[in-house]
Design an enzyme around this catalytic site. Structure first.
Site, PDB file in Angstrom:
ATOM      1  N   TYR A  43       0.812  -1.222   0.000  1.00  0.00           N
ATOM      2  CA  TYR A  43       0.000   0.000   0.000  1.00  0.00           C
ATOM      3  C   TYR A  43       0.846   1.274   0.000  1.00  0.00           C
ATOM      4  O   TYR A  43       0.314   2.371  -0.183  1.00  0.00           O
ATOM      5  CB  TYR A  43      -0.921   0.023   1.211  1.00  0.00           C
ATOM      6  N   ASP A  76       1.627 -18.805   4.239  1.00  0.00           N
ATOM      7  CA  ASP A  76       1.086 -19.919   3.446  1.00  0.00           C
ATOM      8  C   ASP A  76       0.513 -21.005   4.347  1.00  0.00           C
ATOM      9  O   ASP A  76      -0.564 -21.549   4.095  1.00  0.00           O
ATOM     10  CB  ASP A  76       2.131 -20.485   2.471  1.00  0.00           C
ATOM     11  N   LYS A 104       5.421 -13.600   6.277  1.00  0.00           N
ATOM     12  CA  LYS A 104       6.166 -14.461   5.359  1.00  0.00           C
ATOM     13  C   LYS A 104       7.666 -14.261   5.641  1.00  0.00           C
ATOM     14  O   LYS A 104       8.492 -14.075   4.747  1.00  0.00           O
ATOM     15  CB  LYS A 104       5.789 -14.065   3.908  1.00  0.00           C
ATOM     16  N   ASP A 163      -4.916  -8.821   2.964  1.00  0.00           N
ATOM     17  CA  ASP A 163      -5.857  -8.691   1.861  1.00  0.00           C
ATOM     18  C   ASP A 163      -6.324 -10.075   1.416  1.00  0.00           C
ATOM     19  O   ASP A 163      -7.524 -10.362   1.317  1.00  0.00           O
ATOM     20  CB  ASP A 163      -5.133  -7.976   0.708  1.00  0.00           C
TER      21      ASP A 163
END
Ligand code: NAP
Length: 408
Positions: A152, A273, A219, A297
């Site tokens: 963003y 994940d 992540k 998101d």
């Protein structure tokens, strides 16, 4: 007296709300006018049902998107920002973002300029709503998604542009990084202050709402200095500011013999994940989630699907001095003006807004009435197509049925 009908935020950040309060609204593009027309009477009927005229919302229209362009020649007039800052609270429909050009996303601009740093999305199953998973009732999570950094931040340059080429050259010369010539390039910044304020808000919510865990989703196994740092900063913040009220998952055994007592939030982290698998297979183990922008998101849309889809997915963009509540979905252009789309997402966002004002009784009334209409199988097309024996109703009719329920 000027401002007597406006909320204010006290020193601890809590909302102080008058009984008659001004709330901004942005109708939105595409299906925005349809869902707004269905939502407004529901919110008003809920306030009336809960407080019998003692309290009321005074809606203040704010222009943005296509309507603003038509009336003011500007997609996002400064006046809209100024008024939202003064009002401190608003409800908005979706706004169009052309892909690959034109103006930068209006939604992102609104969130950034008003410093609405947390995108908050509660995900809970409403009984009777069709779901692709076997036990949707186990899903009861609130996602706190960082709203100002990561992708963003909007630091991106097109393939072949002078900016991208210079950056590729600089990274190669100064840092020994190899990027194929002619690539498009994006930069993904994450800072400790932005991470900390998000995690602080999520932790405060977890404590106030009696939740048992806060999960930092990242992540960091690959992006150690952005996503990995997000998790480390999150743990540090909890240890520093919530020492007595939180415990890292790794210390639960040593400190509490395996189970944290009531009032103590277990802080854990999961790789993004793996988290997608966890929320499908073990949803009951996750309650409050704090995560950087892009993970949030993906995750909040996937979670919305687990409990019935975007048509019933509410959201809020919250800062320290302003909050903007909005449907999670976009403008769904193919349904614009057809009075067909599910207004549930905006109606439930309105319930979040009522919670924010401290009008919990009205918020509960909205949720209860909507749940009753859905469990009677009177639903819009999106749910009707998945539900045996459903009666499909229009967007406006769905809203009207909820209003009737609130008045009965
Ligand atoms: P979208 O508008 O969210 O619509 C995608 C699909 O989701 C729809 O075709 C529909 O599926 C389903 N859907 C969305 N809202 C629904 C509702 N209320 N009830 C039932 N089903 C619903 O996504 P998009 O087509 O990718 O985006 C369109 C525009 O919206 C883009 O310009 C995008 O940038 C913008 N956008 C704005 C916001 C925002 O304002 N916050 C958020 C996201 C996207 P079916 O076709 O299967 O019925």
């Amino acid at each position: 007296m000027a401002g007597e009908h406006r909320i204010r935020y006290d020193e601890s950040g809590r909302v102080v709300c008058p009984d008659r309060v001004e709330v901004g609204f942005i109708e939105g593009d595409g299906v925005g006018p349809d869902i707004w027309a269905a939502t407004r009477p529901v919110i008003e009927a809920a306030v009336e049902a809960a407080y019998g005229g003692r309290r009321a919302i005074i809606w203040v229209e704010l222009l943005a998107g296509e309507k603003a362009r038509a009336l003011r020649g500007d997609d996002l007039p400064d006046e809209t920002f100024d008024r939202l800052r003064t009002l401190g609270v608003g409800l908005k429909g979706p706004l169009t973002t052309p892909v690959g050009g034109g103006f930068r996303s209006l939604n992102v601009t609104l969130r950034q300029r008003l410093d609405l740093y947390a995108c908050v999305r509660p995900v809970k199953h409403i009984p009777g709503v069709p779901s692709p998973v076997k036990r949707p009732e186990l899903v009861d999570m609130v996602v706190f998604r960082e709203n100002t950094e990561d992708v963003y931040a909007g630091l991106e340059w097109p393939a072949g542009s002078p900016e991208a080429d210079r950056l590729i050259d600089l990274i190669g010369r100064e840092f020994g990084g190899l990027i194929a010539p002619g690539s498009g390039v994006g930069v993904k910044p994450m800072s400790r202050p932005a991470t900390e304020r998000l995690v602080r808000m999520a932790m405060k919510y977890a404590l106030e709402d009696g939740r048992r865990s806060l999960t930092l989703v990242h992540k960091g196994n690959i992006m150690k200095h952005t996503e990995g740092a997000f998790a480390r900063w999150g743990y540090d913040l909890c240890a520093r500011e919530f020492a007595d009220a939180s415990v890292p998952e790794a210390e639960v055994q040593a400190r509490y013999g395996g189970e944290a007592p009531d009032g103590v939030v277990v802080v854990k982290d999961r790789i993004a994940d793996a988290m997608f698998q966890q929320v499908l297979l073990r949803p009951a183990e996750y309650e409050v989630i704090a995560t950087p922008n892009l993970n949030g998101d993906y995750l909040s849309d996937a979670l919305a699907a687990q409990v019935g889809g975007l048509g019933l997915a509410p959201g809020a963009n919250i800062g320290d001095k302003c909050a903007l509540f909005e449907a999670t979905h976009g403008t769904a252009p193919k349904y614009a003006g057809l009075d067909k789309i599910n207004p549930g997402s905006l109606i439930l966002s309105g319930a979040l807004l009522l919670d924010h004002l401290g009008w919990a009784e009205a918020a509960a009334a909205v949720r209860t009435a909507l749940a009753q209409i859905v469990s009677a199988k009177t639903v819009t097309y999106d749910l009707a197509r998945q539900l045996d024996g459903a009666r499909e109703v229009l967007c406006s009719e769905f809203g009207r049925l909820i209003v009737e329920r609130l008045r009965s």
